[in-house]
Scaffold this motif. Structure first.
Motif, short mmCIF file in Angstrom:
data_model
loop_
_atom_site.label_atom_id
_atom_site.label_comp_id
_atom_site.label_asym_id
_atom_site.label_seq_id
_atom_site.Cartn_x
_atom_site.Cartn_y
_atom_site.Cartn_z
N ASP A 130 0.97 -1.25 -0.09
CA ASP A 130 -0.06 -0.04 0.18
C ASP A 130 0.84 1.25 0.01
N PRO A 131 0.69 2.25 -0.64
CA PRO A 131 1.53 3.69 -0.83
C PRO A 131 1.54 4.07 0.52
N ARG A 132 0.70 3.78 1.36
CA ARG A 132 0.34 4.56 2.81
C ARG A 132 1.57 4.09 3.36
N ASP A 133 2.27 2.68 2.92
CA ASP A 133 3.49 2.18 3.76
C ASP A 133 4.67 3.12 3.57
N ARG A 134 4.78 4.00 2.69
CA ARG A 134 5.71 4.92 2.44
C ARG A 134 6.98 4.18 1.82
N VAL A 135 6.97 3.12 1.09
CA VAL A 135 7.97 2.43 0.58
C VAL A 135 8.21 2.68 -0.86
N THR A 136 9.61 2.36 -1.31
CA THR A 136 9.92 2.47 -2.78
C THR A 136 10.11 1.16 -3.09
N VAL A 137 9.92 0.51 -4.34
CA VAL A 137 10.04 -0.96 -4.59
C VAL A 137 11.32 -0.82 -5.72
N THR A 138 12.21 -1.78 -5.52
CA THR A 138 13.30 -2.12 -6.43
C THR A 138 13.55 -3.54 -6.41
N ASP A 139 14.38 -4.03 -7.34
CA ASP A 139 14.59 -5.24 -7.63
C ASP A 139 13.53 -6.21 -7.80
N PHE A 140 12.44 -5.66 -8.60
CA PHE A 140 11.03 -6.28 -8.85
C PHE A 140 11.13 -7.36 -9.99
N SER A 141 10.42 -8.68 -9.29
CA SER A 141 10.57 -9.75 -10.58
C SER A 141 9.40 -10.84 -10.03
N ILE A 142 9.12 -11.54 -11.07
CA ILE A 142 8.35 -12.84 -10.66
C ILE A 142 9.09 -13.85 -11.15
N ARG A 143 9.55 -14.93 -10.21
CA ARG A 143 10.19 -16.22 -10.45
C ARG A 143 9.33 -17.51 -9.57
N ALA A 144 9.27 -18.48 -10.37
CA ALA A 144 8.74 -19.61 -9.72
C ALA A 144 7.36 -19.31 -8.93
N ARG A 145 6.48 -18.62 -9.73
CA ARG A 145 5.33 -18.08 -9.00
C ARG A 145 5.13 -17.49 -7.87
N ALA A 146 6.28 -16.73 -7.80
CA ALA A 146 6.16 -15.92 -6.53
C ALA A 146 6.68 -14.32 -7.04
N VAL A 147 6.29 -13.50 -6.35
CA VAL A 147 6.64 -11.93 -6.56
C VAL A 147 7.79 -11.60 -5.51
N GLY A 148 8.69 -11.25 -6.29
CA GLY A 148 9.98 -10.89 -5.28
C GLY A 148 10.19 -9.24 -5.31
N ALA A 149 10.68 -8.79 -4.52
CA ALA A 149 11.10 -7.34 -4.68
C ALA A 149 11.93 -6.60 -3.26
N THR A 150 12.68 -5.75 -3.50
CA THR A 150 13.27 -5.07 -2.22
C THR A 150 12.53 -3.70 -1.91
N LEU A 151 12.17 -3.73 -0.65
CA LEU A 151 11.33 -2.43 -0.35
C LEU A 151 12.53 -1.46 0.28
N LEU A 152 12.63 -0.29 0.02
CA LEU A 152 13.32 0.65 0.62
C LEU A 152 12.17 1.77 1.34
N GLY A 153 12.51 1.52 2.82
CA GLY A 153 11.31 2.48 3.48
C GLY A 153 12.28 3.28 4.75
N TYR A 154 11.41 3.70 5.75
CA TYR A 154 11.78 4.63 6.75
C TYR A 154 11.68 3.79 8.08
N SER A 155 12.67 4.01 8.91
CA SER A 155 12.63 3.67 10.25
C SER A 155 11.57 4.55 11.26
N SER A 156 11.33 5.67 10.64
CA SER A 156 10.45 6.52 11.33
C SER A 156 9.87 7.65 10.63
N ASP A 157 8.84 8.45 11.18
CA ASP A 157 8.30 9.51 10.30
C ASP A 157 9.51 10.57 10.27
#
Length: 190
Positions: A130-157
């Protein structure tokens, strides 16, 4: 050692005419093979035949309404990948979407898009991020019927939007009723 009473045979010495004859024969075989084609294959094990399953095109993200509130800006599909995530033989499209902001980095949403079996309009069936989680998605792919990604986020507001300080590799897999999120490794500081 006994000498042969027969003079050397003419065919044991190659001459240019032999090479020309060989090349002509090979060219004739190639030309003939392009004209003569084998018949279509048929199964001889019974009278019942089944057609191969039709290849179904993955759903397009064009025209899909994503559950993203962008105000006057429009939603932009930044990345997408397709694959059969639920094993039903029809591919789904997973899209990374964010608002087209004039400045800064808008948070991403990750959505699963599918088309109904009756061929209707593609629609969002699951929200993985959800965009409200305040993350950016990198390394996005689908492999072996699974969605994989790396989420870049924030430890606090208090952490500015320009500088995410957490990096989390994640994976989502369909379990028959919902997409289940797992983390491949512990959260790392960026």
């Amino acid at each position: 050692m006994q000498q042969s009473a027969v003079p050397e045979l003419a065919h044991t010495q190659t001459r240019p005419i032999h090479w020309v004859a060989t090349a002509t024969a090979v060219a004739g075989v190639v030309a003939l093979s392009s004209v003569v084609q084998p018949g279509s294959a048929t199964a001889a094990t019974g009278t019942h035949t089944t057609a191969a399953p039709a290849v179904v095109a993955p759903p397009s993200t064009a025209g899909v309404v994503f559950p993203l509130h962008c105000g006057p800006a429009k939603a932009v599909v930044a990345k997408q990948a397709t694959g059969d995530l639920d094993g039903d033989g029809r591919p789904e499209t997973v899209a990374v979407v964010h608002c087209d902001a004039a400045m800064g980095t808008s948070p991403d949403g990750v959505y699963v898009v599918t088309r109904p079996s009756d061929g209707g309009k593609p629609r969002v069936v699951a929200t993985l991020v959800d965009p409200r989680d305040r993350v950016t998605v990198t390394d996005f792919s689908i492999r072996a019927r699974a969605v994989g990604a790396t989420l870049l986020g924030y430890s606090s507001d208090a952490v500015p939007n320009c500088c995410p300080d957490l990096k989390t590799p994640v994976k989502w897999q369909w379990n028959g009723s919902a997409f289940v999120r797992s983390t491949d490794a512990p959260v790392h500081s960026v």
